[in-house]
Motif scaffolding. Structure first.
Motif: not given
Length: 227
Positions: A5-12, A66-72, A74-76, A106-107
């Motif tokens: 579980t994480a946010l992955y920064i993916v170059p394209t 949208t940041v708050k929604r995305i954090i939620e 990820l927390h889920n 802490d994500i």
């Protein structure tokens, strides 16, 4: 091994669709969803890669909402990838706010290495690459001349991003502030069929681009002030 579980920064890819890493493809296949600057453009890439994942819009005009929604999400326990239209997200693209909030919550954030436009432009310029300053896009109006005045005294190689319709204006202003005899490179359509790397003095580059139609995303590399 399944991704955490994480946010992955993916170059394209910045042009050539072959310029994506095997790891990036694997991550895009394994995450639960993809946050895209332009879902249509990302959809084309995913179709090429034969990847089917839910896409959500995340761009400069909606990132605060949208940041708050995305954090939620990820927390889920969701695993999400952030991509831009081209290159590495956060570099002159939306994403900084999201990365900062993930760290504050802490994500885990994991940034994959990959394509970004300014590195090949810098290498192709033939200008010193041991020390350089990346300015991204200059301010359009307020603060623009102040930045140009600061850059006029910069001794390191200078890298800028620019759009086609502002290229000539920016070259002329660079000439006025830094001197038209400075050596520079204008790189456009990097990695594409019609890639161009034009190297010359700023004055000659102005003449070159006044005589042709200008297309494609652009990187400008300018030599620093001589000591």
């Amino acid at each position: 091994m399944e991704v955490e579980t994480a946010l992955y920064i993916v170059p394209t890819p910045i042009g050539n669709l072959e310029d994506i890493t095997l790891r990036a493809i694997r991550i895009l296949k394994e995450v639960d969803g993809i946050l895209a600057e332009d879902t249509r453009k990302t959809g084309i890439l995913l179709k090429h890669l034969e990847i089917s994942k839910p896409l959500s819009s995340y761009h400069i005009f909606n990132e605060h909402q949208t940041v708050k929604r995305i954090i939620e999400r990820l927390h889920n326990g969701e695993k999400l990838a952030l991509v831009s239209d081209a290159g590495t997200p956060v570099i002159s693209d939306p994403g900084f706010l999201l990365v900062r909030e993930c760290i504050a919550n802490d994500i885990k954030v994991e940034c994959l290495p990959g394509a970004t436009a300014f590195v090949p432009a810098l290498v192709n310029s033939g200008l010193p690459a041991d020390k350089f300053i990346f300015e991204g896009f200059l301010p359009h109006k307020k603060g623009r001349q102040t930045r140009l005045n600061i850059l006029a005294e910069e001794e390191r190689t200078i890298i800028l991003y620019e759009s086609p319709h502002r290229l000539l204006k920016t070259l002329k202003q660079l000439g006025e502030s830094l001197g038209t005899d400075r050596i520079a490179l204008v790189a456009r359509e990097l990695t594409k069929i019609h890639e161009e790397n034009a190297r010359d003095t700023i004055s000659e580059l102005i003449k070159h681009f006044e005589a042709k139609a200008i297309k494609g995303e652009i990187v400008i590399v300018v030599e620093g002030k001589g000591k």
